[in-house]
Design a protein around this motif. Structure first.
Motif, PDB file in Angstrom:
ATOM      1  N   TYR A  17       0.878  -1.177   0.000  1.00 22.91           N
ATOM      2  CA  TYR A  17       0.000   0.000   0.000  1.00 22.91           C
ATOM      3  C   TYR A  17       0.910   1.220   0.000  1.00 22.91           C
ATOM      4  CZ  TYR A  17      -3.701  -3.253   0.380  1.00 22.91           C
ATOM      5  OH  TYR A  17      -4.556  -4.276   0.063  1.00 22.91           O
ATOM      6  N   GLY A  75      -2.389   8.030   2.414  1.00 23.32           N
ATOM      7  CA  GLY A  75      -3.701   8.257   3.014  1.00 23.32           C
ATOM      8  C   GLY A  75      -4.673   7.095   2.889  1.00 23.32           C
ATOM      9  N   VAL A  76      -5.682   7.128   3.738  1.00 20.51           N
ATOM     10  CA  VAL A  76      -6.749   6.127   3.754  1.00 20.51           C
ATOM     11  C   VAL A  76      -7.377   6.021   2.362  1.00 20.51           C
ATOM     12  CG1 VAL A  76      -9.034   5.628   4.729  1.00 20.51           C
ATOM     13  CG2 VAL A  76      -7.229   6.574   6.166  1.00 20.51           C
ATOM     14  N   ARG A  93      -1.641   3.773   8.452  1.00 18.88           N
ATOM     15  CA  ARG A  93      -2.886   3.594   7.701  1.00 18.88           C
ATOM     16  C   ARG A  93      -3.758   2.579   8.410  1.00 18.88           C
ATOM     17  NH1 ARG A  93      -2.834   3.566   1.378  1.00 18.88           N
ATOM     18  NH2 ARG A  93      -4.749   2.407   1.771  1.00 18.88           N
TER      19      ARG A  93
END
Ligand code: AMP
Ligand code: GLY
Length: 425
Positions: A219, A223-224, A416
Motif C-alpha cells: 500500500y 492516506g486512507v 494507515r
C-alpha cells in the motif's frame, strides 16, 4: 559462516531476523543497520555504497557471504566489484551484476528487455531533451491518464501520472529540460496507462534456476483509501487473495520463465531477488517494473512466511543449485502495518522516544528508521516500525497488527488504518 547484510530498513531487519535463525549463520554483521538489527546482530557503521570500506570489513571479519538489501549498491556494481577483486571474488554476493541491476536502474533498459523477450508490458516510447517536442507530440496520440517515468533511480519518486494533456507536457519539459529528477530524468519513458489491480511477484534466481516466493501487495499511498502522496510503502499483505493458480501460472509462463531465460541468454550474471511489479489487467498480468531486490515492506510479510533456512537458500543461489531446494511456505496469511513519523513522506521530525515494543504479543516488530540511544529506542526516519502478524486470512492478520499497534507509541506516530481494504469481498 560470517554474513554481511547491507541496508538499514525494515526489509533488512526482517532478513536479519531470518538469517540469524539459521545454524549456518555464526555471525551476522549489518551495515549500517538500525536499532532492531543491533539487538540480534552486530551493526557496522558503514555506508552501503562505500565499497572500499565494505572490502575492509569483509577481509577483517572473514565474511563468506554478502547479502545486499537496497538497490543503490547493486546499481553501482557491488557484485562486479567483488568479482573483479582477487581477494573478494570467492565471496558470495547475493544480488545481480551491475548489468542485471539495470533492470531497476534504467526504465528504458527494462522496457527494451521486456520487449526483446516478448514479456507483456505497456506500450512505450522514450525521449531525451533533444526529442522533447516529439515526446509532447507522442503524448497527444495517447489517451489519458499519462504515465511519465524518469529513466534512472529517483528514490521511488520518478513516476508521475497525470490526467491532463497540458500538465503531462509541462511535466515532460520539466523532467527533460529542467532536470526535475536530476540525472535520473535526462531520459523519460512515456507509457500506456494500464487499468487494473497491482500485485508483486518475488523471484529468487541463481541465473539458471528460479523459485517463486509468496506474492504480496503493498500500500504505497500515505492516506486512507489509497489517497495522497506516494511513500515507500505503508503496509503489505501476503499472499494476495486474487492471485489464484490460474493467474500465477500465467505469471510464471509468460513473465518469470522468459525473464530468467532472457538473463541467461544475454549472459547477464544474476544471483539474487527479482521483484516484478505487475498489474492484473482483466486477468492478464502485465509488467510495470522490475526491481532487483526485495520490496520494503513486502519483505516483512514474505520472509516470515518462508519456512526454509535462508542461509541454505542463499548458498544454493551462490552455487547455482537452486534446483535442489524445495520451498516450504507457511499457508497462513501475513500482514504488516508501517508506523511512520507524522508528515512523512514530506518533512518530519526524528528522535521521538518509542514505547511499548516489549508489550507486543503474537506479532513481530521489525524496525525501520530507529536508533538506540541511552537505553531508549528513538525514531530515526520516515518509516519507523513495521508490525507483522499471521492469521488464517489477511483480515485476521491485519487485525492482530492493529491490536498490537495500540500498545505502541511515539510522538507524531501515524499509520494507515485500512491495510487490505481493497481486497475484501
Ligand atoms: P513504478 O515505480 O514503475 O512502480 O511506478 C509507480 C507506480 O505507478 C506503480 O506502482 C503503479 O501504481 C503506477 N504505474 C506505473 N506504471 C503504470 C502504468 N503503465 N499504468 C498504470 N499505472 C502505472
Ligand atoms: N514497497 C515498494 C518497494 O520496495 O519498492
Amino acid at each position: 559462516m560470517t554474513i554481511l547484510l547491507l541496508g538499514s530498513g525494515g526489509r533488512e531487519h526482517a532478513l536479519a531476523w531470518k538469517l540469524t535463525q539459521s545454524p549456518f549463520c555464526e555471525k551476522l554483521l549489518v551495515a549500517p543497520g538500525n536499532a532492531g538489527t543491533a539487538q540480534i546482530a552486530t551493526n557496522v557503521n558503514t555506508s552501503v555504497t562505500d565499497f572500499q570500506a565494505i572490502k575492509t570489513i569483509v577481509l577483517q571479519e572473514q565474511v563468506a557471504m554478502v547479502v545486499v538489501g537496497p538497490e543503490d549498491p547493486l546499481v553501482q556494481g557491488i557484485y562486479d566489484f567483488f568479482q573483479n577483486d582477487d581477494q573478494l571474488k570467492n565471496i558470495s554476493v547475493i544480488g545481480p551484476s551491475k548489468l542485471g541491476a539495470q533492470l531497476e536502474g534504467s526504465k528504458e533498459f527494462a522496457k527494451k528487455f521486456l520487449i526483446r523477450h516478448g514479456i507483456p508490458t505497456a506500450a512505450y516510447d522514450s525521449f531525451t531533451k533533444e526529442t522533447v517536442e516529439e515526446g509532447c507530440a507522442f503524448l497527444e496520440t495517447l489517451s489519458p491518464p499519462y504515465v511519465l517515468k524518469a529513466d534512472g533511480l529517483a528514490a521511488g519518486k520518478g513516476v508521475v501520472i497525470l490526467s491532463e494533456l497540458q500538465a503531462a507536457q509541462t511535466e515532460l519539459r520539466q523532467m527533460l529540460l529542467e532536470s526535475k529528477f536530476g540525472q535520473a530524468s535526462a531520459k523519460v519513458v512515456i507509457e500506456e496507462f494500464l487499468e487494473g489491480i497491482e500485485l508483486s511477484c518475488f523471484v529468487l534466481t541463481d541465473g539458471k534456476n528460479y523459485k517463486i516466493l509468496p506474492t504480496a501487495k503493498d500500500y504505497k499511498r500515505i492516506g486512507v483509501g489509497d489517497t495522497g502522496l506516494n511513500t515507500g510503502g505503508m503496509g503489505a499483505i501476503s499472499p494476495v487473495p486474487f492471485a489464484d493458480s490460474v493467474l500465477m501460472d500465467k505469471i510464471e509462463q509468460r513473465i518469470v520463465i522468459p525473464t530468467v531465460k532472457g538473463l541467461q541468454e544475454e549472459n547477464i550474471p544474476y544471483r539474487g531477488f527479482i521483484f516484478i511489479g505487475l498489474i492484473n489487467v482483466k486477468g492478464e498480468p502485465m509488467v510495470i517494473e522490475y526491481n532487483v531486490r526485495m520490496g520494503d515492506p513486502e519483505t516483512e510479510v514474505v520472509i516470515p512466511r518462508l519456512k526454509n533456512d535462508l542461509v541454505e537458500l542463499f548458498s544454493a543461489v551462490a552455487q547455482q543449485k537452486l534446483n535442489t531446494v524445495n520451498l516450504e511456505i507457511d499457508s497462513r496469511s501475513a500482514a504488516t502495518v508501517m508506523l511512520v513519523s507524522g508528515g512523512y513522506p514530506e518533512d518530519y521530525q526524528k528522535g521521538k522516544v518509542i514505547s511499548g515494543i516489549d508489550s507486543v504479543e503474537d506479532s513481530i516488530v521489525f524496525h525501520a528508521g530507529t536508533k538506540a540511544e541511552n537505553g531508549q529506542i528513538l525514531s530515526n526516519g520516515g518509516r519507523v516500525l513495521a508490525v507483522t502478524s499471521f492469521g488464517d486470512d489477511f483480515q485476521q492478520a491485519v487485525k492482530k497488527s492493529y491490536q498490537n499497534i495500540n500498545k505502541l507509541y511515539f510522538d507524531t506516530m501515524y499509520y494507515r488504518p485500512d491495510i487490505g481494504f481493497d481486497l475484501l469481498g
